[in-house]
Design an enzyme around this catalytic site. Structure first.
Site, PDB file in Angstrom:
ATOM      1  N   GLY A   4       0.771   4.256   7.555  1.00  0.00           N
ATOM      2  CA  GLY A   4      -0.540   3.858   8.064  1.00  0.00           C
ATOM      3  C   GLY A   4      -0.727   4.173   9.538  1.00  0.00           C
ATOM      4  O   GLY A   4      -1.737   4.768   9.943  1.00  0.00           O
ATOM      5  N   THR A   5       0.241   3.793  10.350  1.00  0.00           N
ATOM      6  CA  THR A   5       0.079   3.969  11.803  1.00  0.00           C
ATOM      7  C   THR A   5      -0.063   5.440  12.170  1.00  0.00           C
ATOM      8  O   THR A   5      -0.932   5.810  12.975  1.00  0.00           O
ATOM      9  CB  THR A   5       1.280   3.331  12.543  1.00  0.00           C
ATOM     10  OG1 THR A   5       1.342   1.952  12.173  1.00  0.00           O
ATOM     11  CG2 THR A   5       1.146   3.450  14.043  1.00  0.00           C
ATOM     12  N   ASN A  63      -6.215  -7.388   7.190  1.00  0.00           N
ATOM     13  CA  ASN A  63      -4.843  -7.724   6.807  1.00  0.00           C
ATOM     14  C   ASN A  63      -4.563  -9.221   6.852  1.00  0.00           C
ATOM     15  O   ASN A  63      -3.749  -9.724   6.081  1.00  0.00           O
ATOM     16  CB  ASN A  63      -3.832  -6.972   7.688  1.00  0.00           C
ATOM     17  CG  ASN A  63      -4.213  -6.968   9.144  1.00  0.00           C
ATOM     18  OD1 ASN A  63      -5.313  -6.546   9.518  1.00  0.00           O
ATOM     19  ND2 ASN A  63      -3.317  -7.445   9.984  1.00  0.00           N
ATOM     20  N   ALA A  72       2.152   3.640   1.778  1.00  0.00           N
ATOM     21  CA  ALA A  72       2.612   3.381   0.403  1.00  0.00           C
ATOM     22  C   ALA A  72       3.240   2.002   0.224  1.00  0.00           C
ATOM     23  O   ALA A  72       3.154   1.403  -0.852  1.00  0.00           O
ATOM     24  CB  ALA A  72       3.636   4.445   0.005  1.00  0.00           C
ATOM     25  N   HIS A  73       3.874   1.483   1.301  1.00  0.00           N
ATOM     26  CA  HIS A  73       4.672   0.259   1.097  1.00  0.00           C
ATOM     27  C   HIS A  73       3.824  -0.986   0.873  1.00  0.00           C
ATOM     28  O   HIS A  73       4.353  -2.048   0.559  1.00  0.00           O
ATOM     29  CB  HIS A  73       5.658   0.057   2.259  1.00  0.00           C
ATOM     30  CG  HIS A  73       5.038  -0.374   3.549  1.00  0.00           C
ATOM     31  ND1 HIS A  73       5.047  -1.685   3.965  1.00  0.00           N
ATOM     32  CD2 HIS A  73       4.405   0.319   4.526  1.00  0.00           C
ATOM     33  CE1 HIS A  73       4.456  -1.770   5.152  1.00  0.00           C
ATOM     34  NE2 HIS A  73       4.055  -0.563   5.513  1.00  0.00           N
ATOM     35  N   CYS A  86       3.960 -18.454  18.433  1.00  0.00           N
ATOM     36  CA  CYS A  86       4.254 -19.510  19.400  1.00  0.00           C
ATOM     37  C   CYS A  86       5.538 -19.135  20.111  1.00  0.00           C
ATOM     38  O   CYS A  86       6.581 -18.999  19.477  1.00  0.00           O
ATOM     39  CB  CYS A  86       4.420 -20.845  18.680  1.00  0.00           C
ATOM     40  SG  CYS A  86       4.945 -22.154  19.791  1.00  0.00           S
TER      41      CYS A  86
END
Ligand code: PLP
Length: 385
Positions: free
Chosen positions: A70-71, A148, A196-197, A322
């Protein structure tokens, strides 16, 4: 282990690792070596995968360019358009894009002297198109298919209608493909990215879909692979794995996967609400992915709850973080207009293949245990942290 974090990544489809094993062993040819059978076999594995991906997403096989995920797809999609834009031209994006999109737009704005405009979203996750000013300078828009963190789906058809005819539309579809039907052709998209993942395929492989005939300069042309659109010797085993996952996902979608996963997610939400009436489900009545539940639990720090569940072998995510007793709220929920207190209280539960009714019962009971015994946020707030 109870795995309820399928928006982070997914286990491999059954049979996939066996399917790709030959390409990691004896069948190791370079797909560019077409003068002998070993190379031709590698090439045909790639072309079979290309066909399967095209059938999953309703695009032409020649429009598909394999990348490392994706990236990379997002980066080369946006760079390849932005590098052809003129100084002062504008890139439009939504306020809730993934950091992969925000970062490359930032880079392009600085490197090519472009402008950026952000479409605000409201508390429902709806894009506020009426707040976009001077559409005429926009040459590229990048808006995600599904968020997402919340799973909320965006109105891409309206976006396409308001964009100038000359502007290209890039869609980050990393979170939608394989979960619900997706048609590259019907959405009128020019460029589309995914990994794909997120749908039972291997990590490190994905695709960029380039509409036939669009103007785009390949940032990584290298040795001319993928018709000169993405250089570098292809990862045949991973591409074959992507093809396998595409066939697996298409079959599952055709046999009612979206509906069955929605039933499981909805039963989680109603059982949780029954236990803890104060919880808020983000986007509950909206068009959203059937597997995703983003839950705000007043008075709870989402990242603490995620850690508590992790210690009990239940895997989920939080949009917030956090560190050293300071909270950074989820940027997605903040952009939607949630207060910082609400935006730190969110958890994301994302269902997928293999999840059962028992998983739902277990997580509901552990969340209520946590909420009955912990209220760290109130504690920290009273200490003034
Ligand atoms: N876009 C969205 C919406 C995502 O959820 C992710 C990953 O979580 C990415 C892009 C990046 O994908 P990858 O990590 O496979 O490069």
């Amino acid at each position: 282990m109870t795995y309820l974090d399928h928006n982070a990544t997914t286990p491999l489809a059954e049979g996939l690792s066996k399917y790709i094993l030959p390409y990691l062993q004896g069948d190791f040819g370079n797909p560019s070596s077409q003068s002998y059978e070993l190379g031709r076999s590698a090439k045909s594995a790639i072309e079979e995968a290309r066909l399967s991906v095209s059938e999953l997403i309703d695009a032409k096989p020649d429009e598909i360019v394999f990348t490392s995920g994706g990236t990379e797809s997002i980066s080369i999609a946006i760079l390849g358009v932005a590098s052809m834009m003129n100084e002062g031209d504008e890139i439009l994006r939504s306020a809730v894009e993934h950091p992969a999109v925000k970062a490359v737009i930032n880079f392009c704005v600085k490197s090519f002297n472009l402008e950026e405009q952000v479409i605000p979203v409201d508390i429902n996750g709806d894009l506020l198109f009426d707040q976009v000013t001077d559409l005429s300078k926009i040459k590229l828009a990048s808006v995600m298919f599904a968020n997402n963190e919340t799973g909320i789906l965006h109105d891409l058809l309206t976006l396409k209608k308001i964009l100038p005819e000359t502007a290209l539309l890039h869609v980050d579809a990393t979170q939608g493909i394989g979960k619900i039907p997706f048609s590259f052709k019907d959405l009128g998209i020019d460029l589309c990215s995914f990994s794909a993942h997120k749908f039972s395929g291997p990590k490190g492989i994905g695709a960029l879909i380039l509409k036939e005939g669009i103007s785009w300069e390949p940032p990584l042309s290298g040795g001319g692979q993928e018709q000169g659109r993405r250089g570098g010797t292809e990862s045949v085993p991973l591409i074959a794995g992507l093809g396998y996952a595409a066939r697996y996902s298409k079959k599952n979608l055709e046999s009612g996967y979206s509906e069955s996963i929605r039933n499981l997610r909805d039963s989680f939400e109603s059982k949780l609400k029954k236990e803890l009436s104060e919880v808020e489900i983000v986007g509950v009545n909206l068009n959203r992915l059937p597997n995703t539940s983003n839950v705000l639990i007043p008075g709870v720090v989402g990242s603490d709850l995620v850690r508590f569940l992790g210690e009990r072998d239940i895997c989920i995510s939080a949009g917030s973080a956090c560190k050293a007793n300071t909270f950074s709220p989820s940027p997605v929920l903040s952009a939607m207009g949630y207060s910082s207190l609400s935006a730190v209280s969110g958890i994301r539960v994302s269902f997928g293949h293999g999840n059962t009714k028992e998983d739902v019962d277990l997580i509901v009971s552990e969340i209520s245990n946590f909420c009955k015994n912990n209220n760290k946020l109130e504690g920290l707030l009273s200490e003034g942290k």
